[in-house]
Design a protein around this motif. Structure first.
Motif, PDB file in Angstrom:
ATOM      1  N   LYS A  30     -35.741 -46.566   5.294  1.00  0.00           N
ATOM      2  CA  LYS A  30     -34.285 -46.587   5.235  1.00  0.00           C
ATOM      3  C   LYS A  30     -33.796 -45.848   3.989  1.00  0.00           C
ATOM      4  CE  LYS A  30     -32.366 -50.535   4.382  1.00  0.00           C
ATOM      5  NZ  LYS A  30     -31.755 -51.866   4.453  1.00  0.00           N
ATOM      6  N   TYR A  31     -34.491 -46.006   2.874  1.00  0.00           N
ATOM      7  CA  TYR A  31     -34.091 -45.339   1.643  1.00  0.00           C
ATOM      8  C   TYR A  31     -34.331 -43.836   1.711  1.00  0.00           C
ATOM      9  CZ  TYR A  31     -33.796 -50.032  -0.218  1.00  0.00           C
ATOM     10  OH  TYR A  31     -33.458 -51.333  -0.417  1.00  0.00           O
ATOM     11  N   LEU A  82     -31.460 -42.330   3.443  1.00  0.00           N
ATOM     12  CA  LEU A  82     -30.295 -42.266   2.560  1.00  0.00           C
ATOM     13  C   LEU A  82     -30.382 -41.088   1.602  1.00  0.00           C
ATOM     14  CD1 LEU A  82     -29.660 -46.024   1.717  1.00  0.00           C
ATOM     15  CD2 LEU A  82     -28.281 -44.524   3.144  1.00  0.00           C
TER      16      LEU A  82
END
Length: 67
Positions: free
Chosen positions: A3-4, A7
């Motif tokens: 998820k990071y 981002l």
């Protein structure tokens, strides 16, 4: 972790598309380039660095070296 890394991919988009109107000027010259051209070239380099970081953080890329 995945998820990071997704981002991180938003950062070059923000730099090139969202912040571009703020950098839309000729003066000052940086490294002999007008500011806008320098801004775009800088974000192209930073985009490549960001993609390298995302590639290294991706767990699916471990141990799958192909020649």
């Amino acid at each position: 972790m995945r998820k990071y890394s997704k981002l991180l991919l938003i950062i070059p988009f923000i730099g090139l598309c969202v912040l571009l109107p703020l950098a839309n000027r000729v003066e000052p010259y940086i490294l002999g380039l007008p500011f806008l051209l320098f801004w775009v070239a800088l974000w192209m380099i930073l985009s490549s660095v960001t993609l390298l970081i995302v590639y290294k953080l991706d767990p699916e890329n471990e141990g799958s070296e192909t020649v």
